[in-house]
Design an enzyme around this catalytic site. Structure first.
Site, PDB file in Angstrom:
ATOM      1  N   HIS A  99      -9.577  29.667  -3.663  1.00 28.48           N
ATOM      2  CA  HIS A  99      -8.927  29.875  -2.395  1.00 28.48           C
ATOM      3  C   HIS A  99      -7.408  29.840  -2.964  1.00 28.48           C
ATOM      4  O   HIS A  99      -7.034  28.739  -3.581  1.00 28.48           O
ATOM      5  CB  HIS A  99      -9.282  29.203  -1.344  1.00 28.48           C
ATOM      6  CG  HIS A  99      -9.281  27.738  -1.332  1.00 28.48           C
ATOM      7  ND1 HIS A  99     -10.473  26.970  -2.153  1.00 28.48           N
ATOM      8  CD2 HIS A  99      -8.496  26.793  -1.152  1.00 28.48           C
ATOM      9  CE1 HIS A  99      -9.971  25.694  -2.318  1.00 28.48           C
ATOM     10  NE2 HIS A  99      -8.994  25.494  -1.606  1.00 28.48           N
ATOM     11  N   HIS A 101      -4.075  29.040  -0.600  1.00 27.61           N
ATOM     12  CA  HIS A 101      -3.324  28.514   0.289  1.00 27.61           C
ATOM     13  C   HIS A 101      -1.865  29.320   0.682  1.00 27.61           C
ATOM     14  O   HIS A 101      -1.321  29.489  -0.247  1.00 27.61           O
ATOM     15  CB  HIS A 101      -2.826  26.984   0.316  1.00 27.61           C
ATOM     16  CG  HIS A 101      -4.023  26.064   0.475  1.00 27.61           C
ATOM     17  ND1 HIS A 101      -4.408  25.485   1.404  1.00 27.61           N
ATOM     18  CD2 HIS A 101      -4.605  25.550  -0.659  1.00 27.61           C
ATOM     19  CE1 HIS A 101      -5.426  24.568   1.257  1.00 27.61           C
ATOM     20  NE2 HIS A 101      -5.576  24.665  -0.170  1.00 27.61           N
TER      21      HIS A 101
HETATM   22  P1  AMP Z   1      -8.553  22.573  -0.950  1.00 23.33           P
HETATM   23  O1  AMP Z   1      -8.048  21.200  -0.876  1.00 23.33           O
HETATM   24  O2  AMP Z   1      -7.265  23.213  -1.741  1.00 23.33           O
HETATM   25  O3  AMP Z   1      -9.817  22.838  -1.662  1.00 23.33           O
HETATM   26  O4  AMP Z   1      -8.353  23.072   0.375  1.00 23.33           O
HETATM   27  C1  AMP Z   1      -9.537  23.446   1.289  1.00 23.33           C
HETATM   28  C2  AMP Z   1      -9.080  23.774   2.430  1.00 23.33           C
HETATM   29  O5  AMP Z   1     -10.087  24.313   2.938  1.00 23.33           O
HETATM   30  C3  AMP Z   1      -8.741  22.562   3.321  1.00 23.33           C
HETATM   31  O6  AMP Z   1      -7.257  22.942   3.623  1.00 23.33           O
HETATM   32  C4  AMP Z   1      -9.443  22.502   4.585  1.00 23.33           C
HETATM   33  O7  AMP Z   1      -8.801  22.300   5.949  1.00 23.33           O
HETATM   34  C5  AMP Z   1      -9.788  23.936   4.533  1.00 23.33           C
HETATM   35  N1  AMP Z   1     -11.436  24.160   5.247  1.00 23.33           N
HETATM   36  C6  AMP Z   1     -12.371  23.614   4.837  1.00 23.33           C
HETATM   37  N2  AMP Z   1     -13.382  23.979   5.818  1.00 23.33           N
HETATM   38  C7  AMP Z   1     -12.888  25.096   6.529  1.00 23.33           C
HETATM   39  C8  AMP Z   1     -13.460  25.998   7.344  1.00 23.33           C
HETATM   40  N3  AMP Z   1     -14.659  26.129   7.878  1.00 23.33           N
HETATM   41  N4  AMP Z   1     -12.646  27.097   7.871  1.00 23.33           N
HETATM   42  C9  AMP Z   1     -11.306  27.086   7.472  1.00 23.33           C
HETATM   43  N5  AMP Z   1     -10.805  26.060   6.591  1.00 23.33           N
HETATM   44  C10 AMP Z   1     -11.459  25.219   6.110  1.00 23.33           C
END
Ligand code: AMP
Ligand code: ZN
Length: 137
Positions: A99, A101
């Protein structure tokens, strides 16, 4: 990838606040936003992280991230944007599905802190480091 939360979102099994979708890419609001409009761009297909994404899909994901960044500036009044791809746990990746950001910035003193604290350049032997990286490209 039965247990992957982003695969479940891509399959429509878990709801999300969708902002963009095409055949390969989905983008939605992060549910723990660092700033207003913090989005995540994912490939619908599961890849563990950046290191495994085929370059055509990576290009599509980055193009979507650019469009969203432009919309955040145009419609939310962001003054800038950070694009962040955490890759593996050591770099802060918590969801093991690739993903991007896309984080709008309104104020440099908001709650996002990315500190570049440089090491002493003399410790690092830059020519040797450059050669090591180049040999695997
Ligand atoms: P990372 O730390 O780069 O792996 O970021 C993962 C991101 O996914 C975090 O910012 C979480 O807040 C976000 N996240 C986790 N579950 C969900 C969800 N169901 N819907 C939207 N964002 C999510
Ligand atoms: Zn997944």
């Amino acid at each position: 990838m039965d247990d992957c939360i982003f695969c479940k979102i891509a399959r429509g099994e878990i709801p999300c606040h969708k902002v963009y979708e095409d055949n390969d890419i989905l983008a939605f609001l992060d549910t723990n936003p660092v700033t207003r409009g913090h989005c995540l761009v994912i490939t619908k297909e599961h890849f563990q992280n950046l290191l495994y994404v085929p370059k055509d899909l990576l290009g599509k994901a980055m193009a979507a991230a650019q469009k969203i960044a432009q919309a955040e500036v145009a419609s939310l009044g962001a003054k800038g944007v950070n694009i962040l791809i955490n890759t593996n746990e050591v770099a802060g990746q918590t969801v093991m599905h690739f993903h991007i950001h896309v984080i709008p910035r309104y104020d440099s003193k908001d709650s996002l802190k990315i500190d570049f604290i440089p090491r002493q350049i003399s410790e690092l032997n830059l020519p040797a480091v450059a050669s090591l990286i180049k040999k695997d490209l």
